[in-house]
Design a protein around this motif. Structure first.
Motif, PDB file in Angstrom:
ATOM      1  N   HIS A 127       0.836  -1.200   0.000  1.00  0.00           N
ATOM      2  CA  HIS A 127       0.000   0.000   0.000  1.00  0.00           C
ATOM      3  C   HIS A 127       0.876   1.258   0.000  1.00  0.00           C
ATOM      4  O   HIS A 127       0.678   2.170  -0.817  1.00  0.00           O
ATOM      5  CB  HIS A 127      -0.889  -0.039   1.243  1.00  0.00           C
ATOM      6  N   GLN A 128       1.860   1.287   0.883  1.00  0.00           N
ATOM      7  CA  GLN A 128       2.730   2.469   0.971  1.00  0.00           C
ATOM      8  C   GLN A 128       3.579   2.637  -0.275  1.00  0.00           C
ATOM      9  O   GLN A 128       3.885   3.769  -0.684  1.00  0.00           O
ATOM     10  CB  GLN A 128       3.626   2.368   2.209  1.00  0.00           C
ATOM     11  N   ALA A 129       3.958   1.530  -0.900  1.00  0.00           N
ATOM     12  CA  ALA A 129       4.730   1.629  -2.146  1.00  0.00           C
ATOM     13  C   ALA A 129       3.918   2.340  -3.219  1.00  0.00           C
ATOM     14  O   ALA A 129       4.445   3.171  -3.964  1.00  0.00           O
ATOM     15  CB  ALA A 129       5.137   0.233  -2.613  1.00  0.00           C
ATOM     16  N   VAL A 130       2.628   2.032  -3.298  1.00  0.00           N
ATOM     17  CA  VAL A 130       1.772   2.685  -4.292  1.00  0.00           C
ATOM     18  C   VAL A 130       1.593   4.170  -3.945  1.00  0.00           C
ATOM     19  O   VAL A 130       1.608   5.032  -4.833  1.00  0.00           O
ATOM     20  CB  VAL A 130       0.404   1.974  -4.379  1.00  0.00           C
ATOM     21  N   ARG A 131       1.461   4.487  -2.673  1.00  0.00           N
ATOM     22  CA  ARG A 131       1.255   5.892  -2.281  1.00  0.00           C
ATOM     23  C   ARG A 131       2.512   6.743  -2.475  1.00  0.00           C
ATOM     24  O   ARG A 131       2.412   7.953  -2.714  1.00  0.00           O
ATOM     25  CB  ARG A 131       0.813   5.968  -0.817  1.00  0.00           C
ATOM     26  N   THR A 132       3.667   6.126  -2.367  1.00  0.00           N
ATOM     27  CA  THR A 132       4.894   6.924  -2.381  1.00  0.00           C
ATOM     28  C   THR A 132       5.753   6.722  -3.622  1.00  0.00           C
ATOM     29  O   THR A 132       6.519   7.611  -3.984  1.00  0.00           O
ATOM     30  CB  THR A 132       5.759   6.594  -1.149  1.00  0.00           C
ATOM     31  N   ARG A 133       5.649   5.562  -4.282  1.00  0.00           N
ATOM     32  CA  ARG A 133       6.489   5.308  -5.466  1.00  0.00           C
ATOM     33  C   ARG A 133       5.620   4.735  -6.589  1.00  0.00           C
ATOM     34  O   ARG A 133       4.980   5.491  -7.295  1.00  0.00           O
ATOM     35  CB  ARG A 133       7.620   4.340  -5.093  1.00  0.00           C
ATOM     36  N   ALA A 134       5.600   3.415  -6.729  1.00  0.00           N
ATOM     37  CA  ALA A 134       4.768   2.781  -7.752  1.00  0.00           C
ATOM     38  C   ALA A 134       4.579   1.312  -7.423  1.00  0.00           C
ATOM     39  O   ALA A 134       5.528   0.630  -7.003  1.00  0.00           O
ATOM     40  CB  ALA A 134       5.402   2.918  -9.129  1.00  0.00           C
ATOM     41  N   GLY A 135       3.361   0.842  -7.603  1.00  0.00           N
ATOM     42  CA  GLY A 135       3.033  -0.567  -7.396  1.00  0.00           C
ATOM     43  C   GLY A 135       2.466  -1.159  -8.671  1.00  0.00           C
ATOM     44  O   GLY A 135       1.904  -0.442  -9.513  1.00  0.00           O
ATOM     45  N   LEU A 136       2.623  -2.476  -8.804  1.00  0.00           N
ATOM     46  CA  LEU A 136       2.172  -3.163 -10.016  1.00  0.00           C
ATOM     47  C   LEU A 136       1.220  -4.288  -9.644  1.00  0.00           C
ATOM     48  O   LEU A 136       1.568  -5.171  -8.854  1.00  0.00           O
ATOM     49  CB  LEU A 136       3.387  -3.727 -10.765  1.00  0.00           C
ATOM     50  N   PHE A 137       0.013  -4.219 -10.192  1.00  0.00           N
ATOM     51  CA  PHE A 137      -1.029  -5.207  -9.911  1.00  0.00           C
ATOM     52  C   PHE A 137      -1.311  -6.044 -11.156  1.00  0.00           C
ATOM     53  O   PHE A 137      -1.348  -5.514 -12.270  1.00  0.00           O
ATOM     54  CB  PHE A 137      -2.337  -4.506  -9.515  1.00  0.00           C
ATOM     55  N   ASP A 138      -1.573  -7.314 -10.941  1.00  0.00           N
ATOM     56  CA  ASP A 138      -2.124  -8.170 -11.986  1.00  0.00           C
ATOM     57  C   ASP A 138      -3.646  -8.150 -11.836  1.00  0.00           C
ATOM     58  O   ASP A 138      -4.192  -8.665 -10.860  1.00  0.00           O
ATOM     59  CB  ASP A 138      -1.604  -9.607 -11.816  1.00  0.00           C
ATOM     60  N   VAL A 139      -4.332  -7.532 -12.781  1.00  0.00           N
ATOM     61  CA  VAL A 139      -5.801  -7.488 -12.732  1.00  0.00           C
ATOM     62  C   VAL A 139      -6.375  -8.162 -13.982  1.00  0.00           C
ATOM     63  O   VAL A 139      -7.411  -7.775 -14.507  1.00  0.00           O
ATOM     64  CB  VAL A 139      -6.328  -6.048 -12.564  1.00  0.00           C
ATOM     65  N   SER A 140      -5.670  -9.194 -14.429  1.00  0.00           N
ATOM     66  CA  SER A 140      -6.095  -9.916 -15.631  1.00  0.00           C
ATOM     67  C   SER A 140      -7.359 -10.730 -15.412  1.00  0.00           C
ATOM     68  O   SER A 140      -7.913 -11.277 -16.382  1.00  0.00           O
ATOM     69  CB  SER A 140      -4.962 -10.846 -16.096  1.00  0.00           C
ATOM     70  N   HIS A 141      -7.800 -10.841 -14.168  1.00  0.00           N
ATOM     71  CA  HIS A 141      -9.056 -11.548 -13.919  1.00  0.00           C
ATOM     72  C   HIS A 141     -10.267 -10.713 -14.330  1.00  0.00           C
ATOM     73  O   HIS A 141     -11.368 -11.263 -14.474  1.00  0.00           O
ATOM     74  CB  HIS A 141      -9.169 -11.907 -12.438  1.00  0.00           C
ATOM     75  N   MET A 142     -10.097  -9.416 -14.520  1.00  0.00           N
ATOM     76  CA  MET A 142     -11.212  -8.579 -14.961  1.00  0.00           C
ATOM     77  C   MET A 142     -11.684  -9.036 -16.336  1.00  0.00           C
ATOM     78  O   MET A 142     -10.900  -9.531 -17.146  1.00  0.00           O
ATOM     79  CB  MET A 142     -10.781  -7.110 -15.027  1.00  0.00           C
ATOM     80  N   ASP A 164      -7.463  -3.277  -2.205  1.00  0.00           N
ATOM     81  CA  ASP A 164      -8.692  -2.986  -1.472  1.00  0.00           C
ATOM     82  C   ASP A 164      -8.490  -1.835  -0.489  1.00  0.00           C
ATOM     83  O   ASP A 164      -9.357  -0.952  -0.377  1.00  0.00           O
ATOM     84  CB  ASP A 164      -9.174  -4.234  -0.734  1.00  0.00           C
ATOM     85  N   THR A 165      -7.375  -1.805   0.245  1.00  0.00           N
ATOM     86  CA  THR A 165      -7.182  -0.697   1.192  1.00  0.00           C
ATOM     87  C   THR A 165      -6.965   0.626   0.453  1.00  0.00           C
ATOM     88  O   THR A 165      -7.392   1.682   0.919  1.00  0.00           O
ATOM     89  CB  THR A 165      -5.985  -0.976   2.122  1.00  0.00           C
ATOM     90  N   LEU A 166      -6.322   0.568  -0.708  1.00  0.00           N
ATOM     91  CA  LEU A 166      -6.113   1.791  -1.497  1.00  0.00           C
ATOM     92  C   LEU A 166      -7.432   2.349  -2.013  1.00  0.00           C
ATOM     93  O   LEU A 166      -7.699   3.554  -1.917  1.00  0.00           O
ATOM     94  CB  LEU A 166      -5.175   1.487  -2.667  1.00  0.00           C
ATOM     95  N   ARG A 167      -8.269   1.486  -2.565  1.00  0.00           N
ATOM     96  CA  ARG A 167      -9.553   1.977  -3.115  1.00  0.00           C
ATOM     97  C   ARG A 167     -10.470   2.455  -1.992  1.00  0.00           C
ATOM     98  O   ARG A 167     -11.244   3.413  -2.184  1.00  0.00           O
ATOM     99  CB  ARG A 167     -10.208   0.898  -3.972  1.00  0.00           C
ATOM    100  N   LEU A 168     -10.368   1.834  -0.816  1.00  0.00           N
ATOM    101  CA  LEU A 168     -11.201   2.278   0.303  1.00  0.00           C
ATOM    102  C   LEU A 168     -10.772   3.668   0.769  1.00  0.00           C
ATOM    103  O   LEU A 168     -11.618   4.548   0.993  1.00  0.00           O
ATOM    104  CB  LEU A 168     -11.117   1.260   1.443  1.00  0.00           C
ATOM    105  N   GLU A 169      -9.482   3.905   0.905  1.00  0.00           N
ATOM    106  CA  GLU A 169      -9.015   5.255   1.248  1.00  0.00           C
ATOM    107  C   GLU A 169      -9.467   6.279   0.198  1.00  0.00           C
ATOM    108  O   GLU A 169      -9.739   7.434   0.523  1.00  0.00           O
ATOM    109  CB  GLU A 169      -7.491   5.281   1.355  1.00  0.00           C
ATOM    110  N   ALA A 170      -9.522   5.851  -1.051  1.00  0.00           N
ATOM    111  CA  ALA A 170      -9.932   6.756  -2.130  1.00  0.00           C
ATOM    112  C   ALA A 170     -11.453   6.873  -2.239  1.00  0.00           C
ATOM    113  O   ALA A 170     -11.956   7.605  -3.104  1.00  0.00           O
ATOM    114  CB  ALA A 170      -9.359   6.271  -3.463  1.00  0.00           C
TER     115      ALA A 170
END
Length: 358
Positions: free
Chosen positions: A38-53, A225-231
């Protein structure tokens, strides 16, 4: 029944991810840990696999007409290369799904929630059988990565054939990433700047590794999930369902009640707007100890009048936050019942987190 796997399953195993079942898929919930990701996404960059969409293409002479009927957004306002967030409704106004529609040259691509893909396809096809439109499930044809965070653009730009600084929010273009064909959209589900990258499945693992070597942190569904909830973003199954309208969920910006072609649920939503909501979604902070979770009762004025839809301890702020449905006139103080214990809480404006504009 065996779980489906994305083209990146081997990468998740190589990185030691904790894999869980989600919507019929075996998906990474975390690698290093939810808070660190979570903090990596807020401060630098995170990479998610969302290929299930799910990806559903609409083609043919009546493709736009079909989407005007199915989506609450007026898709005629979208330009080629532009995307839009939308709800899909039943005649009652309840929500079938929330989706993003992309207008391409000659067709539309609709990205749907993984858990709703089969239901959405049945709804799409069942309500457009009189139109000349081809509705194709292209989920197996795409891998989808989400690169999110303040350093996303600087990390992706050297690998990308186009100028990312020219892509506005909810805009996309076709280009190449590290020499492989891709569609890059400035969209996301974290509250940060970033991109969603559509790739051919066979190209996904190579791009995934390249982006991690370039400095991104792999992140799982837990941090998502925690990122989208904060947003303050809705999750279908929590804040949205067939008993809840998009107006109640606070996503009226995606509902164009004035569009000329009537969409499914439009009359019910117009009536709801005229008569008033029966419930509303609010954000809250707990003022006592505990963590609110989905389904916990909410007391208003000493009576049980609402329910928590999502809750967590905010990794950014270090305090317990949540979303809940309450009667529309509710303001100020409420109480959340956590395992039989009543905990005071306070309604606060959404979103909890808003990124600083550069």
């Amino acid at each position: 029944m065996s779980l489906k796997r994305t083209p990146l399953h081997g990468e998740h195993e190589r990185l030691g991810a904790r894999l869980v079942e989600f919507a019929g898929w075996e998906m990474p919930v975390q690698y290093e840990g939810i808070k660190a990701e979570h903090q990596a996404v807020r401060t630098r960059a995170g990479l998610f696999d969302v290929s299930h969409m799910g990806e559903v293409a609409f083609r043919g002479p009546d493709a736009e007409r079909a989407l005007q009927r199915l989506l609450t957004r007026d898709v005629s306002r979208l330009e080629v290369g532009q995307a839009g967030y939308s709800a899909v409704c039943y005649e009652s106004g309840g929500t079938v799904d929330d989706v993003i529609v992309y207008r391409r040259e000659g067709d539309f691509l609709v990205v749907v929630n993984a858990a709703n893909r089969e239901k959405d396809l049945a709804h799409f096809r069942g309500n457009t059988s009189d139109l000349d439109v081809e509705i194709s499930d292209e989920t197996e044809d795409w891998a989808l990565l989400a690169l999110q965070g303040p350093e996303a653009e600087s990390i992706l730009q050297p690998l990308c054939g186009g100028d990312l600084s020219t892509i506005g929010r909810y805009r996309f273009f076709e280009t190449a990433v590290d020499g492989r064909p891709a569609v890059i959209a400035r969209t996301g589900y974290t509250g940060e700047d970033g991109f969603e990258i559509f790739l051919r499945p066979g190209d996904a693992a190579g791009i995934w590794r390249t982006l991690i070597e370039a400095g991104t942190t792999p992140a799982g569904l837990g941090a998502r999930d925690t990122l989208r909830l904060e947003a303050g973003m809705c999750l279908y199954g929590n804040e949205l369902d067939e008993e809840t309208t998009p107006l109640e969920a606070g996503i009226s910006f995606a509902v164009h009640l004035d569009k000329p072609e009537e969409f499914i649920g439009q009359r019910a939503l117009r009536q709801e707007k005229e008569e008033g909501l029966k419930k509303k979604l609010v954000g809250f902070e707990l003022e006592g100890r505990g963590v609110a979770r989905h389904g916990h009762p909410v007391r208003v004025g000493g009576e049980e009048r609402g329910v928590v839809t999502s809750g967590t301890v905010s990794p950014t702020f270090g305090r317990p936050i949540g979303l809940a449905y309450v009667p529309p006139q509710t303001e100020g103080e409420i109480e959340v019942v956590i395992r039989g214990r009543t905990v005071p809480a306070r309604i606060v404006p959404l979103p909890f987190y808003r990124r600083k504009q550069s």
